[in-house]
Design an enzyme around this catalytic site. Structure first.
Site: not given
Ligand code: AMW
Length: 195
Positions: A124, A135, A139
């Site tokens: 994202q 930061h 995932h």
């Protein structure tokens, strides 16, 4: 919107995960998040958060991999640049390459470890894309048949969880994160995969 190795599209259907085990109880996320009787050993920064060495299970010269405070599925981990960089475009070419190679290696190990059969990789990139921790992080989520009713609902889940968290933070409602003991135990299992 999410960037990932799969297509960039995001399902907007309502999250209906049958197989997803209920998330662990959570408490408010704070910069010095996890409490533990053991002394905290700061390894890296994750935006405003200090990441304890016990959460980290793999590191390269430019990247590190850690277990997740609130995993969506077993093996849901994060791979981050060591340098505190907010946006994907701010990474150098070496950091970009190292980050993805690390994510690939982490994915291979965790897919096998969790006896999964696929992987979701997702970024994202920026607040309007759902990024809540400023930061860069990938995932990495081992996937199994039926873990979500519809495969792409994982993207809603990544987003929904964080939106919920923000709402809860605004309302100052108590939530529980995983404990450092739980996270440390998981990280030590994964560390052995890279030794
Ligand atoms: W993002 O919505 O910014 O793409 O995802 C943030 C992720 O970081 C979430 O999966 C969340 O559970 C995780 N997270 C937040 N704080 C920590 C922390 N201190 N340690 C590990 N994971 C964290």
């Amino acid at each position: 919107m999410l960037l990932g190795l799969r297509s960039v599209s995001v399902s907007v259907s309502v999250l209906r995960s049958r197989a997803l085990t209920p998330p662990p109880p959570r408490r408010l996320q704070r910069p010095r998040a996890m409490s533990s009787s053991a002394p905290e050993t700061e390894a890296y920064k994750f935006g405003p958060y200090k990441i304890d060495a016990r959460e980290v299970f793999h590191a390269t010269p430019l990247s590190y991999a850690m277990v997740n405070l609130r995993p969506l599925l077993p093996g849901h981990v994060l791979v981050c640049p060591k340098r505190e960089v907010k946006r994907f475009a701010d990474l150098s070419s070496n950091e970009t390459s190292d980050l993805w190679v690390t994510a690939k290696e982490v994915g291979v190990q965790l897919e096998q470890y969790h006896k999964a059969s696929s992987l979701t990789f997702a970024i994202q990139d920026g607040p309007q894309a759902g990024q809540t921790v400023p930061h860069v992080h990938i995932h990495v989520i081992p996937r199994k048949k039926g873990d979500f009713e519809k495969n792409d609902e994982i993207y809603d889940a990544i987003d929904v969880k964080e939106k919920e968290l923000k709402e809860k933070l605004d309302l100052d409602i108590e939530r529980k994160d995983r404990t450092m003991e739980e996270m440390g135990h998981e990280a030590s299992e994964y560390r052995a995969l890279f030794s």
